[in-house]
Scaffold this active site. Structure first.
Site, PDB file in Angstrom:
ATOM      1  N   HIS A 109       0.828  -1.216   0.000  1.00 33.36           N
ATOM      2  CA  HIS A 109       0.000   0.000   0.000  1.00 33.36           C
ATOM      3  C   HIS A 109       0.860   1.264   0.000  1.00 33.36           C
ATOM      4  CE1 HIS A 109       0.077  -0.058   4.553  1.00 33.36           C
ATOM      5  NE2 HIS A 109       0.043   1.248   4.378  1.00 33.36           N
TER       6      HIS A 109
ATOM      7  N   ASP B  96       1.184  -7.696   2.372  1.00 29.79           N
ATOM      8  CA  ASP B  96       1.297  -6.260   2.084  1.00 29.79           C
ATOM      9  C   ASP B  96       2.765  -5.825   1.944  1.00 29.79           C
ATOM     10  OD1 ASP B  96       0.862  -3.554   1.815  1.00 29.79           O
ATOM     11  OD2 ASP B  96      -0.510  -3.399   3.512  1.00 29.79           O
TER      12      ASP B  96
ATOM     13  N   SER C 268       3.904   2.143   8.538  1.00 28.94           N
ATOM     14  CA  SER C 268       3.700   1.183   7.476  1.00 28.94           C
ATOM     15  C   SER C 268       5.006   0.949   6.751  1.00 28.94           C
ATOM     16  CB  SER C 268       2.668   1.696   6.489  1.00 28.94           C
ATOM     17  OG  SER C 268       1.407   1.291   6.892  1.00 28.94           O
TER      18      SER C 268
HETATM   19  N1  ARG Z   1      -4.664   0.306   7.467  1.00 27.39           N
HETATM   20  C1  ARG Z   1      -3.356   0.372   6.893  1.00 27.39           C
HETATM   21  C2  ARG Z   1      -2.812   1.803   7.005  1.00 27.39           C
HETATM   22  O1  ARG Z   1      -3.311   2.604   7.724  1.00 27.39           O
HETATM   23  C3  ARG Z   1      -3.349  -0.145   5.489  1.00 27.39           C
HETATM   24  C4  ARG Z   1      -4.044   0.710   4.475  1.00 27.39           C
HETATM   25  C5  ARG Z   1      -4.019   0.210   3.070  1.00 27.39           C
HETATM   26  N2  ARG Z   1      -4.898  -0.911   2.813  1.00 27.39           N
HETATM   27  C6  ARG Z   1      -6.201  -0.800   2.445  1.00 27.39           C
HETATM   28  N3  ARG Z   1      -6.906  -1.882   2.288  1.00 27.39           N
HETATM   29  N4  ARG Z   1      -6.776   0.355   2.204  1.00 27.39           N
HETATM   30  O2  ARG Z   1      -2.271   2.439   6.190  1.00 27.39           O
HETATM   31  N1  GLU Z   2      -1.191   1.241   7.594  1.00 28.43           N
HETATM   32  C1  GLU Z   2      -0.644   2.303   8.387  1.00 28.43           C
HETATM   33  C2  GLU Z   2       0.349   3.170   7.619  1.00 28.43           C
HETATM   34  O1  GLU Z   2       0.182   3.396   6.458  1.00 28.43           O
HETATM   35  C3  GLU Z   2      -0.071   1.732   9.617  1.00 28.43           C
HETATM   36  C4  GLU Z   2      -1.188   1.341  10.448  1.00 28.43           C
HETATM   37  C5  GLU Z   2      -1.290   2.204  11.647  1.00 28.43           C
HETATM   38  O2  GLU Z   2      -1.877   3.288  11.604  1.00 28.43           O
HETATM   39  O3  GLU Z   2      -0.732   1.727  12.629  1.00 28.43           O
HETATM   40  O4  GLU Z   2       1.266   3.718   8.162  1.00 28.43           O
END
Ligand code: ARG
Ligand code: GLU
Length: 659
Positions: free
Chosen positions: A83, A205, A595
Site C-alpha cells: 500500500h 502487504d 507502514s
Molecule cells: N490500514 C493500513 C494503514 O493505515 C493499510 C491501508 C491500506 N490498505 C487498504 N486496504 N486500504 O495504512
Molecule cells: N497502515 C498504516 C500506515 O500506512 C499503519 C497502520 C497504523 O496506523 O498503525 O502507516
C-alpha cells in the site's frame, strides 16, 4: 494472604515499565536498553543508533514522506508495504499492463521501473538543539548550517513534548528509487478494505524497490547511468520465524500521536470530529463503490482513491469504539483531577488544566469548521486536467463526479457551523435554491470547462476562511485540535506531568521522526472468552478464497502452490500442520507512517514488515492500552514465499542475507 497482597502490589508498581508503550528517540535509546535487554534484546544501543559506525538506522528510510522502508541487500534493495508502493504501481499500470491486478516482477535490473517524484531519506544524525535555540539561534539557521554539510541533505528541527525539547534531524535524500517487484493486489491487498484494520489477517502487504545512486554512490536524480546504491548497513533476514512471546522491535517513522491531550480533546474526537468525518465519508464511499461495481475501468480508476478514503474512515470507527470501550475519557479526566490535586499549591501548574479547558472551549467550533472544509470543499476537484480528459475512462466518470459534487456541497452546508461557512458558498446556495443544486452547477462548469470562476471563488473563500481560523487559533501548523495558546499551555502541563507522575515512562508524541518501539509477539482477548492467536497461515487464505468476491479472489498460482503443498523452504509446522505463516501480531506501539517498518528480532534480524494495527486498538494514538493494542505485520517468510513461488523471482533472494 498478606504475601499475595504484597506480591500484587509489587507487580502493580512494576507495571508501568512492563507495558510495551512508547516510541523512543533512537539517539536516546541507551535509556531504554536495560529494559529492552530484560525483554530479550541481545544487541546494544550503538547497534541501534550510532553516528560513528554503521548502525540499524542506516538501513531504515522515510519512504516518500508517509511510510517507512528498509534496506535488505548491499545493492540497495528495499522492502516496504504494497500500500506504500501503491501509487507507483498504479502509475505504471494500465488496462493492458495491469500490475495492480497481475503483479510486477522485474526480470533484471534493466526492467526495474523509475518513478518520478519517489524519494527516500536516510537519517544522517539527530541531535538535541534546545540549548542552541535558547541561546538565540533560530531553527532556520540551524537547518541552513546542517544542510550545508552535504549536497543532498535535508534538515528539520522538530519539537518534542510541545517544545520542551527541540531536535535537529539531518537526512540524506535519494531521488532515484525504482520499482522492482509487487505481488498481485489479490495478495498484496488480499482482503482489501474489508479486512483492513482487522485481525485475523492474511494480507501479503509488501512491495520491492531499489535505491539507485551515482557511480560515486552519491544521491542523484534519475539517470540510466545510475547504479544500485551501496548502503552503510542492510538488514539480515531471519527465516527461523517468531513465536508468541518473542521480543520484537520496530524501527520507523510514526506520523502523529497525541498521548498527553486532555479529556476535553478526547471527547471532541470521539463525540464530534470522528463521527462527522465518518458520516461524510460513508456517503462518498457509497458513490464511489457503486461506480466501481458498475464498470471494471472505473474500478481501476477509483482504486487508490477508494482505498485512501476508506482507510481513515475505518480507522476512525475503530478509534471511537476503542476509546469508548476502554473508558479513555473518564480515565483521562480522573488523571487530570489527580494532577490538579497535586498542583493545588504549585503556582506554576495549578491553573494550567483549567486554562487548557477554556482554550478548548474557545477553539472547538472553528477547528471543527476547518475539518469539515477539508472533508468536503477541499475534496472537490477544481479542474479536470487535459491528461484526465484524454483518458478513455473520462466520459464514464461523469455521473460519479456529479454525484460527489452534489453530495459534498450538501454535507458542507449541513455540518459546517454556519458562522464559518464561506460567503461565496452561502451566495451560491441562495442563488441555486439548495446546496445540492449549487454543487451541481459547480460541477457543470468544471466538467465542461466552461465556468471555473465559481469553483475558484469558492476555493479562494475557503482558503480565506481557513486563514481566519488559523488566525483565531494562533498557529498555521495544525495537525490536531490545537492552537498557539494550547501549545504554550501544554509545554507547561507536560513539564508538570513529568514532575508529578515520576513512574510514568514519558516519550515524545510521534511527529514523523525516526523512532524505536519494542515489545513482543502476542495475541489478545478480542472479546469475552475470545482469544485471538497472534499468527495466521496460508490455510486461512485458502479458507477465505472466493472467486466471486473481489477482495478474496486469490491468484490461481497461489491455489496451485497450496494444492501441491509446494512451499519450498518457507514451510513451517504450526500446530502439527505443514504450512506457510502469513501475518503476526505484536505489542509494538505504532501508528500511521510505521507502514513498511522493519520488525526485527532480538538479534536485529528482519522477521516481518509492519503494515497495520487492529481496528479497536487504533486509539493507541491517544492512549495505549497494553491489553488490546496490537500492530500487524506480514511474516517475512510469506514475503519470501511469494517472491520465490509466485513471482518466480528467486534471483532477488540471492542478494538478500537469509539466516
Ligand atoms: N490500514 C493500513 C494503514 O493505515 C493499510 C491501508 C491500506 N490498505 C487498504 N486496504 N486500504 O495504512
Ligand atoms: N497502515 C498504516 C500506515 O500506512 C499503519 C497502520 C497504523 O496506523 O498503525 O502507516
Amino acid at each position: 494472604m498478606k504475601r499475595i497482597l504484597l506480591t500484587f502490589l509489587l507487580l502493580a508498581t512494576l507495571l508501568p515499565a512492563a507495558a510495551d508503550e512508547g516510541m523512543w528517540l533512537p539517539s536516546l535509546i541507551a535509556s531504554r536498553i536495560d529494559d529492552m535487554r530484560a525483554k530479550g534484546f541481545r544487541l546494544t544501543a550503538e547497534d541501534i543508533y550510532s553516528v560513528n559506525r554503521a548502525s540499524m538506522k542506516d538501513a531504515v528510510v522515510l519512504f516518500n514522506g508517509g511510510c517507512t522502508g528498509e534496506i535488505v541487500s548491499d545493492e540497495g534493495l528495499l522492502l516496504t508495504n504494497h500500500h506504500c508502493g501503491y501509487g507507483a504501481i498504479q502509475a505504471h499500470s494500465s488496462v493492458e499492463h495491469d500490475y495492480l491486478t497481475d503483479g510486477f516482477w522485474a526480470r533484471s535490473r534493466a526492467e526495474e521501473l523509475p518513478n518520478e517524484k519517489l524519494w527516500v531519506r536516510f537519517l544522517v544524525r539527530m541531535e538535541e538543539v534546545t540549548e542552541r535555540i535558547a541561546a538565540g539561534e533560530t531553527a532556520q539557521e540551524i537547518i541552513r548550517k546542517a544542510e550545508a554539510e552535504g549536497e543532498s541533505y535535508k534538515a528539520a528541527v522538530e519539537q518534542m513534548y510541545y517544545g520542551n525539547q527541540q531536535f535537529l534531524f539531518l537526512y540524506e535524500q535519494f531521488d532515484d528509487v525504482r520499482l522492482v517487484a509487487a505481488p498481485p493486489s489479490s495478495i498484496g491487498k488480499f482482503g482489501g478494505d474489508t479486512d483492513n484494520w482487522i485481525w485475523p489477517r492474511h494480507t501479503g502487504d509488501f512491495s520491492v524497490f531499489r535505491v539507485y545512486a551515482s557511480k560515486e554512490n552519491r544521491p542523484a536524480a534519475y539517470s540510466p547511468e545510475n547504479v544500485p546504491y551501496r548502503p552503510k548497513k542492510s538488514f539480515s533476514i531471519s527465516t527461523r520465524g517468531v513465536a508468541e512471546g518473542d521480543f520484537t522491535m520496530i524501527y520507523g517513522f510514526p506520523g502523529n500521536t497525541q498521548e498527553y491531550i486532555l479529556s476535553d480533546a478526547v471527547r471532541y474526537i470521539a463525540e464530534r470530529s470522528d463521527p462527522a468525518k465518518i458520516a461524510i465519508r460513508d456517503g462518498r464511499l457509497d458513490i464511489i463503490r457503486a461506480a466501481q461495481e458498475s464498470d471494471p475501468a472505473l474500478r481501476i480508476h477509483y482504486a487508490a482513491k477508494h482505498a485512501s478514503i476508506a482507510n481513515a474512515w475505518k480507522k476512525w470507527q475503530g478509534e471511537v469504539l476503542g476509546l469508548e470501550r476502554r473508558g479513555i475519557c473518564a480515565a483521562k479526566a480522573d488523571y487530570e483531577k489527580r494532577f490538579d490535586a497535586w498542583a493545588v499549591d504549585k503556582p506554576a501548574y495549578r491553573d494550567v488544566v483549567a486554562q487548557l479547558r477554556d482554550e478548548y472551549a474557545r477553539i472547538a467550533d472553528p477547528y471543527f469548521a476547518r475539518e469539515i472544509t477539508f472533508e468536503t470543499i477541499a475534496a472537490l476537484p477544481a479542474r479536470y486536467s487535459a491528461e484526465a480528459r484524454a483518458e478513455e475512462v473520462f466520459a464514464r466518470r461523469e455521473a460519479t463526479e456529479r454525484a460527489l459534487f452534489r453530495y459534498l456541497a450538501g454535507e458542507y452546508a449541513r455540518r459546517c457551523p454556519v458562522q464559518y461557512q464561506v460567503p461565496e458558498f452561502l451566495d451560491g446556495v441562495a442563488a441555486c435554491g439548495s446546496a445540492e443544486a449549487y454543487g451541481e452547477k459547480l460541477f457543470e462548469g468544471v466538467w465542461n470547462d466552461t465556468d471555473t470562476l465559481a469553483i475558484d471563488a469558492l476555493r479562494k473563500g475557503a482558503r480565506r476562511m481557513l486563514d481566519h481560523v488559523g488566525w483565531l487559533l494562533g498557529t498555521g501548523s495544525l495537525r490536531n485540535l490545537n492552537s498557539g495558546r494550547l501549545n504554550d499551555l501544554y509545554t507547561v502541563y507536560i513539564r508538570g506531568l513529568r514532575e508529578w507522575d515520576t513512574r510514568r515512562a514519558f516519550y515524545p508524541d510521534a511527529n514523523l521522526t525516526l523512532r524505536v518501539a519494542y515489545g513482543r509477539v502476542g495475541g489478545y482477548e478480542y472479546a469475552d472468552g475470545e482469544y485471538h492467536k497472534p499468527r495466521t497461515t496460508v490455510d486461512g487464505i485458502i479458507a477465505k478464497d472466493n472467486p466471486e468476491i473481489y477482495d478474496y479472489d486469490i491468484p490461481q498460482a497461489l491455489r496451485d502452490r497450496y494444492a501441491a503443498k509446494d512451499y519450498g523452504r518457507w514451510a513451517t509446522t504450526v500446530e502439527g500442520r505443514r504450512t506457510v505463516p502469513v501475518c503476526f501480531l505484536a505489542t509494538n506501539h505504532t501508528t500511521g507512517g510505521n507502514s513498511g517498518s522493519p520488525i526485527l528480532n532480538a538479534d536485529g534480524e528482519l522477521v516481518g514488515i509492519n503494515f497495520d494495527r487492529t481496528w479497536r486498538s487504533t486509539m493507541s494514538d491517544i492512549a495505549f492500552d497494553p491489553e488490546i493494542c496490537r500492530n500487524i505485520a506480514v511474516d517475512i517468510r510469506y514475503v519470501l514465499f511469494v517472491i520465490d513461488r509466485i513471482g518466480g523471482a528467486d534471483y532477488l533472494l540471492r542478494e538478500m542475507k537469509l539466516r
